[in-house]
Design a protein around this motif. Structure first.
Motif, PDB file in Angstrom:
ATOM      1  N   GLN A 128       5.578   5.414  19.274  1.00  0.00           N
ATOM      2  CA  GLN A 128       6.330   5.682  20.500  1.00  0.00           C
ATOM      3  C   GLN A 128       7.337   4.566  20.717  1.00  0.00           C
ATOM      4  OE1 GLN A 128       4.046   6.934  23.961  1.00  0.00           O
ATOM      5  NE2 GLN A 128       5.236   5.543  25.258  1.00  0.00           N
ATOM      6  N   GLY A 129       8.611   4.924  20.985  1.00  0.00           N
ATOM      7  CA  GLY A 129       9.611   3.899  21.237  1.00  0.00           C
ATOM      8  C   GLY A 129      10.995   4.317  20.808  1.00  0.00           C
ATOM      9  N   THR A 130      11.884   3.325  20.690  1.00  0.00           N
ATOM     10  CA  THR A 130      13.292   3.595  20.379  1.00  0.00           C
ATOM     11  C   THR A 130      13.799   2.648  19.298  1.00  0.00           C
ATOM     12  OG1 THR A 130      14.114   2.054  22.062  1.00  0.00           O
ATOM     13  CG2 THR A 130      13.728   4.336  22.764  1.00  0.00           C
ATOM     14  N   ASN A 143      14.831   8.067  19.467  1.00  0.00           N
ATOM     15  CA  ASN A 143      13.587   7.894  20.205  1.00  0.00           C
ATOM     16  C   ASN A 143      12.542   8.893  19.742  1.00  0.00           C
ATOM     17  OD1 ASN A 143      13.695  10.379  22.190  1.00  0.00           O
ATOM     18  ND2 ASN A 143      15.734   9.456  22.229  1.00  0.00           N
ATOM     19  N   THR A 144      11.274   8.486  19.818  1.00  0.00           N
ATOM     20  CA  THR A 144      10.166   9.365  19.461  1.00  0.00           C
ATOM     21  C   THR A 144       8.959   9.010  20.319  1.00  0.00           C
ATOM     22  OG1 THR A 144       8.868  10.254  17.600  1.00  0.00           O
ATOM     23  CG2 THR A 144       9.239   7.869  17.636  1.00  0.00           C
ATOM     24  N   ASP A 145       8.001   9.932  20.380  1.00  0.00           N
ATOM     25  CA  ASP A 145       6.759   9.673  21.108  1.00  0.00           C
ATOM     26  C   ASP A 145       5.632  10.464  20.446  1.00  0.00           C
ATOM     27  OD1 ASP A 145       6.924  12.338  22.028  1.00  0.00           O
ATOM     28  OD2 ASP A 145       7.995  11.736  23.831  1.00  0.00           O
ATOM     29  N   ASP A 146       4.470  10.432  21.062  1.00  0.00           N
ATOM     30  CA  ASP A 146       3.294  11.057  20.457  1.00  0.00           C
ATOM     31  C   ASP A 146       3.458  12.556  20.243  1.00  0.00           C
ATOM     32  OD1 ASP A 146       2.186   8.585  20.554  1.00  0.00           O
ATOM     33  OD2 ASP A 146       0.896   8.955  22.281  1.00  0.00           O
ATOM     34  N   SER A 147       4.309  13.201  21.014  1.00  0.00           N
ATOM     35  CA  SER A 147       4.506  14.644  20.864  1.00  0.00           C
ATOM     36  C   SER A 147       5.426  14.987  19.696  1.00  0.00           C
ATOM     37  CB  SER A 147       5.093  15.232  22.155  1.00  0.00           C
ATOM     38  OG  SER A 147       6.413  14.755  22.371  1.00  0.00           O
ATOM     39  N   MET A 148       6.099  13.973  19.121  1.00  0.00           N
ATOM     40  CA  MET A 148       7.069  14.209  18.062  1.00  0.00           C
ATOM     41  C   MET A 148       6.600  13.679  16.708  1.00  0.00           C
ATOM     42  SD  MET A 148      10.416  13.150  20.335  1.00  0.00           S
ATOM     43  CE  MET A 148      11.687  13.769  19.237  1.00  0.00           C
ATOM     44  N   ASN A 149       5.406  13.101  16.657  1.00  0.00           N
ATOM     45  CA  ASN A 149       4.838  12.625  15.397  1.00  0.00           C
ATOM     46  C   ASN A 149       3.335  12.483  15.553  1.00  0.00           C
ATOM     47  OD1 ASN A 149       4.083   9.507  15.730  1.00  0.00           O
ATOM     48  ND2 ASN A 149       5.964   9.900  16.893  1.00  0.00           N
ATOM     49  N   LYS A 150       2.632  12.421  14.422  1.00  0.00           N
ATOM     50  CA  LYS A 150       1.178  12.280  14.429  1.00  0.00           C
ATOM     51  C   LYS A 150       0.726  10.877  14.041  1.00  0.00           C
ATOM     52  CE  LYS A 150       0.344  17.168  13.361  1.00  0.00           C
ATOM     53  NZ  LYS A 150      -0.312  18.122  12.421  1.00  0.00           N
ATOM     54  N   MET A 151       1.685   9.964  13.966  1.00  0.00           N
ATOM     55  CA  MET A 151       1.381   8.609  13.541  1.00  0.00           C
ATOM     56  C   MET A 151       1.114   7.656  14.698  1.00  0.00           C
ATOM     57  SD  MET A 151       1.349   8.559  10.225  1.00  0.00           S
ATOM     58  CE  MET A 151       0.611  10.197  10.327  1.00  0.00           C
ATOM     59  N   GLY A 209       0.810  -1.211   0.000  1.00  0.00           N
ATOM     60  CA  GLY A 209       0.000   0.000   0.000  1.00  0.00           C
ATOM     61  C   GLY A 209       0.843   1.261   0.000  1.00  0.00           C
ATOM     62  N   GLU A 210       0.170   2.376   0.264  1.00  0.00           N
ATOM     63  CA  GLU A 210       0.812   3.686   0.314  1.00  0.00           C
ATOM     64  C   GLU A 210       0.655   4.265   1.714  1.00  0.00           C
ATOM     65  OE1 GLU A 210      -0.545   6.273  -2.733  1.00  0.00           O
ATOM     66  OE2 GLU A 210      -0.233   4.819  -4.359  1.00  0.00           O
ATOM     67  N   TYR A 211       1.761   4.833   2.231  1.00  0.00           N
ATOM     68  CA  TYR A 211       1.777   5.307   3.608  1.00  0.00           C
ATOM     69  C   TYR A 211       2.406   6.696   3.688  1.00  0.00           C
ATOM     70  CZ  TYR A 211       1.311   0.242   3.965  1.00  0.00           C
ATOM     71  OH  TYR A 211       0.909  -1.053   3.790  1.00  0.00           O
ATOM     72  N   PRO A 212       1.631   7.758   3.437  1.00  0.00           N
ATOM     73  CA  PRO A 212       2.159   9.117   3.624  1.00  0.00           C
ATOM     74  C   PRO A 212       2.258   9.439   5.118  1.00  0.00           C
ATOM     75  CG  PRO A 212      -0.145   9.191   2.925  1.00  0.00           C
ATOM     76  CD  PRO A 212       0.261   7.751   2.892  1.00  0.00           C
ATOM     77  N   LEU A 213       3.444   9.311   5.659  1.00  0.00           N
ATOM     78  CA  LEU A 213       3.639   9.419   7.112  1.00  0.00           C
ATOM     79  C   LEU A 213       3.829  10.849   7.589  1.00  0.00           C
ATOM     80  CD1 LEU A 213       6.020   6.357   7.666  1.00  0.00           C
ATOM     81  CD2 LEU A 213       3.512   6.436   7.702  1.00  0.00           C
ATOM     82  N   GLY A 214       4.124  11.767   6.675  1.00  0.00           N
ATOM     83  CA  GLY A 214       4.283  13.156   7.081  1.00  0.00           C
ATOM     84  C   GLY A 214       5.606  13.406   7.778  1.00  0.00           C
ATOM     85  N   ASP A 215       5.571  14.200   8.838  1.00  0.00           N
ATOM     86  CA  ASP A 215       6.785  14.602   9.552  1.00  0.00           C
ATOM     87  C   ASP A 215       6.934  13.802  10.847  1.00  0.00           C
ATOM     88  OD1 ASP A 215       7.081  16.527   7.574  1.00  0.00           O
ATOM     89  OD2 ASP A 215       6.080  18.081   8.751  1.00  0.00           O
ATOM     90  N   ILE A 216       8.153  13.308  11.059  1.00  0.00           N
ATOM     91  CA  ILE A 216       8.472  12.563  12.285  1.00  0.00           C
ATOM     92  C   ILE A 216       9.779  13.097  12.852  1.00  0.00           C
ATOM     93  CG2 ILE A 216       8.995  10.310  13.277  1.00  0.00           C
ATOM     94  CD1 ILE A 216       7.371   9.037  11.036  1.00  0.00           C
ATOM     95  N   ALA A 217       9.796  13.445  14.114  1.00  0.00           N
ATOM     96  CA  ALA A 217      11.001  13.921  14.788  1.00  0.00           C
ATOM     97  C   ALA A 217      11.517  12.837  15.732  1.00  0.00           C
ATOM     98  CB  ALA A 217      10.716  15.198  15.566  1.00  0.00           C
ATOM     99  N   LEU A 218      12.849  12.699  15.789  1.00  0.00           N
ATOM    100  CA  LEU A 218      13.461  11.712  16.677  1.00  0.00           C
ATOM    101  C   LEU A 218      14.604  12.366  17.453  1.00  0.00           C
ATOM    102  CD1 LEU A 218      13.188  10.089  13.571  1.00  0.00           C
ATOM    103  CD2 LEU A 218      13.117   8.251  15.252  1.00  0.00           C
ATOM    104  N   GLY A 219      14.693  12.054  18.728  1.00  0.00           N
ATOM    105  CA  GLY A 219      15.823  12.487  19.526  1.00  0.00           C
ATOM    106  C   GLY A 219      17.019  11.570  19.311  1.00  0.00           C
ATOM    107  N   LEU A 220      18.222  12.108  19.421  1.00  0.00           N
ATOM    108  CA  LEU A 220      19.457  11.345  19.267  1.00  0.00           C
ATOM    109  C   LEU A 220      20.207  11.324  20.587  1.00  0.00           C
ATOM    110  CD1 LEU A 220      20.842  12.621  15.833  1.00  0.00           C
ATOM    111  CD2 LEU A 220      19.853  10.375  16.305  1.00  0.00           C
TER     112      LEU A 220
END
Length: 253
Positions: free
Chosen positions: A199-201, A188-196, A167-178
């Motif tokens: 959450q996890g590492t 790492n990312t969580d709900d505050s850093m993406n709209k998808m 399929g097709e998955y337009p995920l948009g913008d995702i931010a991750l901490g290093l």
């Protein structure tokens, strides 16, 4: 002043000028560069110069300039301020990079590139194609084993659009901490850093190994194909998350 002293002084001044004004294109011409690296359009000196094009495994970087600090050599370091490209080029970046016997360090490093540049000719599983671009900001990096001793920064995945045989998955913008955890790079990312709803590492180890420990839940912003596929990940937990776990090598590497 005796003739001998004048000759010695003259030779010394000549050597100083030779070192100060040593042409960068001559240095590049005699440098034992790997076969997968090509450099063209080199101007300036070893200490302050530029290259029109640097090609690494067919990945093209334009407008590379550098300032090499000669005084750092006296304390056993190579310190260079590097700038890559501009707003008009596909790949751009800048940073202060140093190397010594203890390893590589970098401060205020910024790098931006499209995913096509990073992936190159790598074949991803399930005929996956990824569009979008990546922005990397590293506040501080100290090399260690296997990857780092210290790392602080962020990685931004911008306008990510994934397509594969499912399929097709337009995920948009995702931010991750290093971060650096026990010498390994952790993202790492969580709900505050993406709209998808992710959450996890993800932890990068040696030999291109990666361990993903994450979870995802349905959100209104998710692509329809992604929401419908979540049930294949397993059972939802009490908070509505599906597990996302992987341990192996980095796909495409």
């Amino acid at each position: 002043m005796s003739l001998i002293k004048k000759i010695i002084l003259g030779v010394f001044i000549y050597l100083v000028f030779l070192v100060v004004f040593i042409p960068a294109n001559w240095v590049v011409g005699i440098a034992p560069l790997p076969n997968n690296i090509k450099v063209s359009g080199v101007t300036g000196t070893l200490w302050q110069g530029s290259a029109d094009v640097v090609s690494i495994d067919r990945r093209v970087i334009e407008q590379v300039t550098w300032d090499l600090n000669p005084w750092a050599l006296f304390i056993g370091q190579v310190n260079v301020d590097v700038r890559i490209g501009s707003r008009a080029t596909a790949v751009s970046g800048q940073g202060d990079i140093s190397w010594s016997m203890s390893g590589l360090t970098a401060d205020n490093l910024r790098f931006e590139a499209p995913n096509a540049f990073l992936l190159g000719n790598a074949r991803l599983p399930f005929r996956t194609k990824i569009d979008g671009d990546v922005s990397l900001i590293v506040e501080r990096l100290e090399q260690g084993a296997p990857w780092c001793e210290q790392l602080t920064g962020k990685l931004f995945l911008n306008r990510i659009d994934v397509k594969n045989q499912f399929g097709e998955y337009p995920l948009g913008d995702i931010a991750l901490g290093l971060n650096c955890i026990d010498g390994q790079v952790q993202l790492n990312t969580d709900d505050s850093m993406n709209k998808m709803g992710i959450q996890g590492t993800a932890t990068l180890g040696d030999n291109n190994s990666i361990t993903v420990s994450a979870k995802i839940k349905p959100t209104p912003e998710q692509p329809k194909d992604l929401t419908q596929a979540l049930s294949f990940l397993g059972q939802q937990d009490s908070q509505g998350y599906y597990p996302v776990n992987y341990q192996g090598t980095i796909p495409g590497m």
